[in-house]
Design a protein around this motif. Structure first.
Motif, mmCIF file in Angstrom:
data_model
loop_
_atom_site.group_PDB
_atom_site.id
_atom_site.type_symbol
_atom_site.label_atom_id
_atom_site.label_comp_id
_atom_site.label_asym_id
_atom_site.label_seq_id
_atom_site.Cartn_x
_atom_site.Cartn_y
_atom_site.Cartn_z
ATOM 1 N N ASN A 252 105.944 30.273 20.083
ATOM 2 C CA ASN A 252 104.745 30.696 20.810
ATOM 3 C C ASN A 252 104.717 32.191 21.086
ATOM 4 O O ASN A 252 103.679 32.846 20.986
ATOM 5 C CB ASN A 252 104.637 29.930 22.140
ATOM 6 N N LYS A 253 105.868 32.724 21.475
ATOM 7 C CA LYS A 253 105.943 34.135 21.865
ATOM 8 C C LYS A 253 106.316 35.052 20.708
ATOM 9 O O LYS A 253 106.403 36.257 20.892
ATOM 10 C CB LYS A 253 106.964 34.311 22.994
ATOM 11 N N ASP A 254 106.539 34.487 19.530
ATOM 12 C CA ASP A 254 107.049 35.274 18.408
ATOM 13 C C ASP A 254 108.256 36.091 18.875
ATOM 14 O O ASP A 254 108.374 37.286 18.630
ATOM 15 C CB ASP A 254 105.942 36.188 17.871
ATOM 16 N N LEU A 255 109.151 35.393 19.570
ATOM 17 C CA LEU A 255 110.220 36.063 20.312
ATOM 18 C C LEU A 255 111.240 36.736 19.405
ATOM 19 O O LEU A 255 111.733 37.829 19.714
ATOM 20 C CB LEU A 255 110.919 35.046 21.232
ATOM 21 N N LEU A 256 111.580 36.103 18.296
ATOM 22 C CA LEU A 256 112.597 36.701 17.422
ATOM 23 C C LEU A 256 112.141 38.049 16.895
ATOM 24 O O LEU A 256 112.947 38.982 16.779
ATOM 25 C CB LEU A 256 112.912 35.751 16.266
ATOM 26 N N ARG A 257 110.844 38.187 16.583
ATOM 27 C CA ARG A 257 110.331 39.476 16.114
ATOM 28 C C ARG A 257 110.543 40.542 17.188
ATOM 29 O O ARG A 257 110.957 41.671 16.887
ATOM 30 C CB ARG A 257 108.845 39.344 15.786
ATOM 31 N N ARG A 258 110.285 40.195 18.439
ATOM 32 C CA ARG A 258 110.442 41.167 19.530
ATOM 33 C C ARG A 258 111.921 41.519 19.728
ATOM 34 O O ARG A 258 112.272 42.677 19.982
ATOM 35 C CB ARG A 258 109.857 40.596 20.816
#
Length: 836
Positions: free
Chosen positions: A552-558
């Protein structure tokens, strides 16, 4: 027996009751004609001279200690000890001694020997003669001191002396002499009294301690111990205990017995820790009863306080009262901290009752208030109390916070207050933050969640945590990896109800690595590393919940933005997070990584690291080696098709060549499979099945986004989505067809170098499907890798194509094979397809 086993040190006890080293040699046992019996002989290893010649007397009490010591008394004031280098040598000599004395060596070990002797003493008739004590007079002090110190090596004589001292009320008479000597300034007498009182303490008898540590006697005992003969001037321990040390009552204690017990425990602890010297190897068991005396005193204090609910209720009332001044509140919190520390001495069932009493009285709501206060000392003490509670019963804390969530806003939830304290720690080394991070990890660890009757603690608490707390934990990470201008700046953002610490960072203008501002402030980098450690723990232990949140948060990209940090430890934390995800070998994660082109920052970091052989280099290589060894086909295809040309020059390991080999082998297998299938099935059924998988996953991503960023989809809502799936699928297909026609007009531009320029977007808007206007440009213009020797089809790094609404940022959907002919007519080149 070897020389090493024979090697011993010989010790004798001097007049000051200290052990003197007489030398090192080799021991043997033999018959000595002059002594008319078996004897122990020790000859010096340096010159062979005789260090010891001692007859083994049948009536001498030998004592074996710690498997390598043998201690005995030759005469009334002459004690000897042999310290063996090896246990085997000690055992052999011990057998010789036991053989002469007619005892069984298997039971004659240190503790058993003492216990058997004590049992023998208990069995002796009451008429058994005790040690005759000299009259308690000034001119007899030296004789008394010699007597007390001479019995310490013999358990039997220690017992006899203790009985004599107890029966005759001798200790109080000695303390009266102390007052006389001090008034007369009789230094010699005071030195003797020091030896006497110290020796009585080493008798290790609880009955004597009861007399010595009574209110009437304890200060005189401390006074005697001030006059150590080895010191030029006496210490001032009594002055410290009566004037410097102050007893603070946060709430007046009305129970006189409790007050007396607290005073006594403090003073006895002072005697043990400060006044008495550290026991030698021969004396370490002499004060075991003193340690037990302190232990049971603490148990009694905790029990008495626990039973006085009126006292505890008043403490809690003042602790949570807004009118209580800061100094008073600090004293109250420190009282509870010491109270909890004392509770560690309780037996498990008593400790259970103790913490349940505190929970009933409201310790957790009280901690919630004091942990949010400005006073650093109060917060630190509150954190220590919270750690006792979490270590004792994480389930009790979890139950409280879940009940609290039904009545309070997220901002004031206890766990969010704990997270806020972790994030706002002002210590440059983040000592408090590290402690709090450990407590949070304990709370979210499924391994210690109870299997209750309905077995819902794990699912309920994790749902609560991801709905109410995860956004608070990740706030600093998301704030420090958002897009900004390429310049140095300071960003302030508010966290809960306190202003967050300013985050200072630098951007490298004109860098080929990234135009992303990455936190280069050391303290901020440390904080982000702690947060990443927690998130990595979640990846390992929380499966569905953390997967949903990452998607949902596209966390790995961040997180991978942090690969650009100048702090290598932070880049390694980001890499470790990705490594744990890949280690799960979950195809949903793999599709997310490949479609988002998330290997790009990792490969950029490897290339920017150059030829340096360091931890970052090794960690990146290990990541790709894991993919090769585990044969994760989707990742291997993505890496080879998009990055092999950039990596093929790395030859000091065979990892990347191995990936290429695996890729080609898999392509050959797939080709052979297709050739063995009839053409009509190959063109229709197999293509349809492959597309169906991709479309199902696209639908899964889209459904997540409809939840408006919430980390967990409640079970009821999930069922509803499954019921509506046909309608959603039709809408998705309409959107996909419209998007494919748009894609034809947004083909990647070929650069002057012949490769294709690609972007790595990390913006919040891109993560939600919007076009990434300020995307991260990466310098990797390489010729695409060829497959099967053909150079007509390029497989470049993923081009920068605007992401369609409802898809994850960076996802590039290519047209189906059926549309290839039309594509060739409208485009200057045929678009590469991932995994083709």
């Amino acid at each position: 027996m070897s020389d090493t086993r024979r090697r011993v040190k010989v010790y004798t006890l001097n007049e000051d009751r200290q052990w003197d080293d007489r030398g090192t040699g080799h021991v043997s046992s033999s018959y000595v004609e002059r002594l008319k019996g078996m004897s122990l002989l020790v000859r010096a290893e340096s010159d062979g001279s005789l260090l010891l010649e001692s007859k083994i007397n049948p009536n001498t009490a030998y004592q074996k200690q710690q498997d390598t010591l043998i201690v005995w008394s030759e005469a009334e004031n002459y004690d000897l000890a042999l310290s063996f280098q090896e246990k085997a040598g000690c055992d052999e000599i011990w057998e010789k001694i036991c053989q002469v004395q007619g005892k069984d060596p298997s039971v004659e070990v240190t503790q058993d020997l003492i216990e058997s002797e004590e049992e023998h003493i208990e069995e002796m008739p009451e008429t058994s003669p005790l040690i005759d004590l000299p009259t308690c007079e000034l001119n007899k002090l030296e004789e008394i001191a010699d007597l007390v110190t001479s019995v310490l090596s013999s358990p039997i004589r220690r017992e006899k002396l203790a009985l004599a001292l107890e029966n005759e009320g001798y200790i109080k008479k000695l303390l009266q002499l102390f007052q006389v000597c001090e008034n007369l300034e009789n230094t010699e007498g005071l030195h003797h009294l020091y030896e006497i009182i110290r020796g009585i303490l080493f008798l290790n008898k609880a009955t004597l301690f009861e007399v010595m540590f009574s209110d009437e006697c304890i200060m005189d005992v401390v006074g005697c111990l001030e006059y150590d003969p080895s010191l030029a001037q006496p210490k001032r321990h009594r002055e410290f205990l009566t004037k410097t040390a102050k007893f603070k009552e946060v709430i007046p204690i009305t129970d006189s017995e409790l007050r007396q017990k607290i005073h006594q425990t403090y003073r006895v602890q002072y005697i043990q820790d400060i006044i008495l010297p550290t026991p030698s190897v021969f004396e370490e068991n002499f004060l075991s009863t003193l340690t037990s005396f302190i232990f049971f005193n603490k148990v009694e204090i905790v029990s008495m306080l626990q039973e006085d609910e009126k006292f505890l209720s008043e403490v809690f009332a003042q602790l949570t009262d807004e009118a209580t001044d800061d100094d008073k509140r600090c004293e109250l919190v420190n009282f509870f901290k010491e109270f909890c520390a004392f509770s560690q001495t309780l037996q498990p069932q008593n400790r259970d009752a103790f913490f349940k009493t505190l929970a009933k009285l409201g310790i957790l709501p009280a901690l919630e208030i004091v942990m949010g206060m400005d006073d650093l000392q109060v917060r630190s003490a509150a954190t220590d109390i919270f750690s006792y509670l979490v270590e004792f019963s994480p389930s009790m804390v979890r139950e409280f916070v879940m009940q609290e969530a039904q009545q309070s806003d997220d901002d004031i939830l206890l766990i969010n207050v704990v997270i806020e304290q972790m994030i706002c720690d002002t210590d440059p080394e983040l000592g408090g933050a590290v402690q709090l991070m450990g407590l949070l990890r304990t709370l979210i660890d499924p391994e210690n969640m109870l299997a209750t009757a309905n077995k819902t603690e794990k699912s309920e608490f994790l749902n609560f945590f991801y709905n109410h707390c995860m956004h608070v934990l990740t706030a600093p990470l998301l704030a420090n990896t958002s897009e900004d201008k390429c310049e140095k700046g300071t960003e302030y953002f508010h966290f809960l109800f306190l202003p967050f610490r300013p985050v200072v960072f630098d951007a490298v203008v004109g860098s080929t690595k990234s135009n992303t501002i990455c936190p280069d402030n050391y303290q901020t980098a440390q904080l982000l590393a702690l947060i990443l450690e927690l998130l990595t723990f979640c990846v390992e232990h929380h499966t569905y919940h953390i997967k949903n949140y990452i998607m949902n948060k596209d966390l790995l990209r961040r997180v991978l933005v942090l690969m650009n940090s100048k702090h290598t430890f932070l880049a390694l934390c980001a890499l470790r997070f990705m490594r744990r995800i890949i280690g799960l070998k979950d195809e949903f994660y793999n599709r997310y990584i490949t479609k988002g082109n998330l290997f790009e920052p990792v490969i950029n970091a490897l290339l920017d690291n150059g030829t340096r052989y360091n931890l970052l280099n090794s960690a990146v290589i290990e990541l790709f080696e894991f993919i090769r060894v585990e044969d994760i086909k989707s990742l291997i295809a993505h890496i080879v098709e998009n990055f092999y040309n950039a990596l093929e020059s790395i030859e000091y390991v065979q990892t990347f060549k191995g990936l290429k080999t695996k890729y080609e082998q898999e392509k050959d297998r797939q080709s052979q499979k297709l050739n063995s299938v009839p053409s009509i099935l190959r063109s229709n059924r197999f293509r349809r099945d492959a597309r169906a998988l991709e479309e199902d996953e696209e639908m899964w991503f889209n459904e997540d986004e409809e939840e408006e960023g919430e980390a967990v989809v409640p079970p009821v809502e999930k069922s509803k989505q499954e019921d509506d799936f046909p309608d959603s699928y039709e809408k998705f297909m309409e959107t996909k067809k419209a998007k494919e026609s748009e894609d034809k007009e947004n083909l990647p531009k070929r650069t002057s170098a012949g490769g294709f320029k690609f972007t790595f977007s990390h913006s919040a808007s891109a993560a939600n499907g919007a076009n990434g206007a300020n995307s991260k440009s990466v310098a990797a213009q390489t010729s695409p890798a060829s497959s099967n020797g053909s150079s007509s089809k390029s497989t470049a790094l993923s081009p920068a194509v605007p992401a369609p609404k409802g898809s994850l940022v960076g996802l590039v959907d290519y047209p189906d094979d059926e549309d290839d002919d039309e594509e060739e007519e409208t485009s200057p080149r045929k678009r590469p397809r991932l995994g083709s």
